[in-house]
Design an enzyme around this catalytic site. Sequence first.
Site, PDB file in Angstrom:
ATOM      1  N   CYS A  32     -10.326  -4.900   0.884  1.00 19.51           N
ATOM      2  CA  CYS A  32     -11.414  -3.917   0.950  1.00 19.51           C
ATOM      3  C   CYS A  32     -12.360  -4.120  -0.241  1.00 19.51           C
ATOM      4  CB  CYS A  32     -10.857  -2.494   0.967  1.00 19.51           C
ATOM      5  SG  CYS A  32     -10.311  -1.887  -0.636  1.00 19.51           S
ATOM      6  N   CYS A  74     -10.966  -3.389  -3.709  1.00 19.18           N
ATOM      7  CA  CYS A  74      -9.970  -4.360  -4.161  1.00 19.18           C
ATOM      8  C   CYS A  74     -10.598  -5.706  -4.500  1.00 19.18           C
ATOM      9  CB  CYS A  74      -8.865  -4.486  -3.123  1.00 19.18           C
ATOM     10  SG  CYS A  74      -7.864  -2.976  -3.086  1.00 19.18           S
ATOM     11  N   GLU A 110      -3.265  -4.285  -3.061  1.00 20.77           N
ATOM     12  CA  GLU A 110      -3.788  -5.039  -4.206  1.00 20.77           C
ATOM     13  C   GLU A 110      -3.680  -4.233  -5.501  1.00 20.77           C
ATOM     14  OE1 GLU A 110      -5.171  -4.555  -1.275  1.00 20.77           O
ATOM     15  OE2 GLU A 110      -6.571  -6.123  -0.704  1.00 20.77           O
ATOM     16  N   ASN A 126       0.823  -1.211   0.000  1.00 20.17           N
ATOM     17  CA  ASN A 126       0.000   0.000   0.000  1.00 20.17           C
ATOM     18  C   ASN A 126       0.858   1.261   0.000  1.00 20.17           C
ATOM     19  OD1 ASN A 126       0.710  -0.688   2.674  1.00 20.17           O
ATOM     20  ND2 ASN A 126      -0.999   0.465   3.531  1.00 20.17           N
ATOM     21  N   VAL A 127       0.332   2.278  -0.640  1.00 21.79           N
ATOM     22  CA  VAL A 127       1.021   3.566  -0.754  1.00 21.79           C
ATOM     23  C   VAL A 127       0.011   4.659  -0.418  1.00 21.79           C
ATOM     24  CG1 VAL A 127       2.280   5.137  -2.281  1.00 21.79           C
ATOM     25  CG2 VAL A 127       2.558   2.653  -2.543  1.00 21.79           C
ATOM     26  N   GLU A 128       0.189   5.267   0.746  1.00 23.64           N
ATOM     27  CA  GLU A 128      -0.771   6.277   1.198  1.00 23.64           C
ATOM     28  C   GLU A 128      -0.427   7.657   0.652  1.00 23.64           C
ATOM     29  OE1 GLU A 128      -1.077   5.755   5.459  1.00 23.64           O
ATOM     30  OE2 GLU A 128      -2.201   3.894   5.163  1.00 23.64           O
TER      31      GLU A 128
HETATM   32  N1  THU Z   1      -5.349  -1.434   2.655  1.00 28.23           N
HETATM   33  C1  THU Z   1      -4.825  -2.236   1.678  1.00 28.23           C
HETATM   34  O1  THU Z   1      -3.691  -2.056   1.250  1.00 28.23           O
HETATM   35  N2  THU Z   1      -5.614  -3.229   1.177  1.00 28.23           N
HETATM   36  C2  THU Z   1      -6.871  -3.512   1.610  1.00 28.23           C
HETATM   37  O2  THU Z   1      -7.539  -4.361   1.024  1.00 28.23           O
HETATM   38  C3  THU Z   1      -7.393  -2.847   2.800  1.00 28.23           C
HETATM   39  C4  THU Z   1      -6.693  -1.584   3.178  1.00 28.23           C
HETATM   40  C5  THU Z   1      -4.541  -0.323   3.163  1.00 28.23           C
HETATM   41  C6  THU Z   1      -5.006   1.029   2.704  1.00 28.23           C
HETATM   42  C7  THU Z   1      -4.470   1.926   3.799  1.00 28.23           C
HETATM   43  O3  THU Z   1      -3.170   2.328   3.455  1.00 28.23           O
HETATM   44  C8  THU Z   1      -4.412   1.043   5.028  1.00 28.23           C
HETATM   45  O4  THU Z   1      -4.574  -0.284   4.573  1.00 28.23           O
HETATM   46  C9  THU Z   1      -5.484   1.368   6.058  1.00 28.23           C
HETATM   47  O5  THU Z   1      -6.741   1.354   5.481  1.00 28.23           O
END
Ligand code: THU
Length: 129
Positions: free
Chosen positions: A87, A90, A56, A43-45
């Site tokens: 989520c 995804c 994903e 994940n990349v915020e």
């Molecule tokens: N996140 C994912 O990378 N994949 C998911 O299916 C659920 C959430 C990440 C997004 C965010 O950076 C962190 O989890 C908190 O929501």
Amino acid sequence: MVDWHELRERAIAAAAHAYAPYSGLFVGAAGLADDGRIVVGCNVENASYGLTLCAECGLISDLHRTGGGRLVAVVVVSRDGNLLNPCGRCRQLLYEAGGVGCAVNETTTVAELLPGAFGPDDLQSKSER
Ligand code: THU
């Protein structure tokens, strides 16, 4: 045969590269493609929170970048190795890349995670109206 241990290890390794300064949740995803390749993502915020890319998303990009094909199995974990539910958004991405039969986190499938999904077939029936 899916090597779930290998997928989980690759997902944990990917999570180490996550950029998650806002949530603190470092996520890694690893997927098995139908040619045996393993693809990964983290994940990349973003300071504009809604622009965050889930692990994903990176995995799907890696799938296409490295030759395409279909996803057979996927694991999503936190940095400490705990399995995470994909989520909603995804789940839709996994449906597009793997279809209903794609296995998720060893115990479930995309069919179970996203029943009645909208997908490519729905666009087809629209164009035939
Ligand atoms: N996140 C994912 O990378 N994949 C998911 O299916 C659920 C959430 C990440 C997004 C965010 O950076 C962190 O989890 C908190 O929501």
